[in-house]
Enzyme design. Sequence first.
Site, PDB file in Angstrom:
ATOM      1  N   CYS A  11       0.830  -1.208   0.000  1.00 50.65           N
ATOM      2  CA  CYS A  11       0.000   0.000   0.000  1.00 50.65           C
ATOM      3  C   CYS A  11       0.867   1.262   0.000  1.00 50.65           C
ATOM      4  CB  CYS A  11      -0.900  -0.062   1.238  1.00 50.65           C
ATOM      5  SG  CYS A  11      -1.695   1.473   1.685  1.00 50.65           S
ATOM      6  N   CYS A  18       0.164   3.766   2.772  1.00 48.81           N
ATOM      7  CA  CYS A  18       0.638   3.208   4.046  1.00 48.81           C
ATOM      8  C   CYS A  18       2.118   3.523   4.257  1.00 48.81           C
ATOM      9  CB  CYS A  18       0.442   1.696   4.085  1.00 48.81           C
ATOM     10  SG  CYS A  18      -1.272   1.175   3.985  1.00 48.81           S
TER      11      CYS A  18
END
Length: 105
Positions: free
Chosen positions: A30, A33
């Site tokens: 991600c 993230c």
Amino acid sequence: MALAITDATFDEVVLKSDKPVMVDFWAAWCGPCRMVGPIIDELSAEYEGKVVIGKVDVDANQEFAAKYGVRNIPTVLVFHKGEVVGKQVGVAPKQTYADSLDALL
């Protein structure tokens, strides 16, 4: 560095903590993230001893992500006395996360 939290340790580390707890639900693949990760690590150092700050890899630990309805990552949940008292979905400035912790101290 933020504490690595797993499904096996979540109950003890998060729900039974006598301190506020910030949990970053994330995954290695991600992109956003990876933007939030360094912020969480900085906060972990700054709030050491006052707040528990950890990360849950949702690919390896799905039980509590599902329990708390984490559908998008990164999602950062703040717990106090075993209850969710704050939630931030997506990337936010460091101060946003710090403010949510300061409100509990």
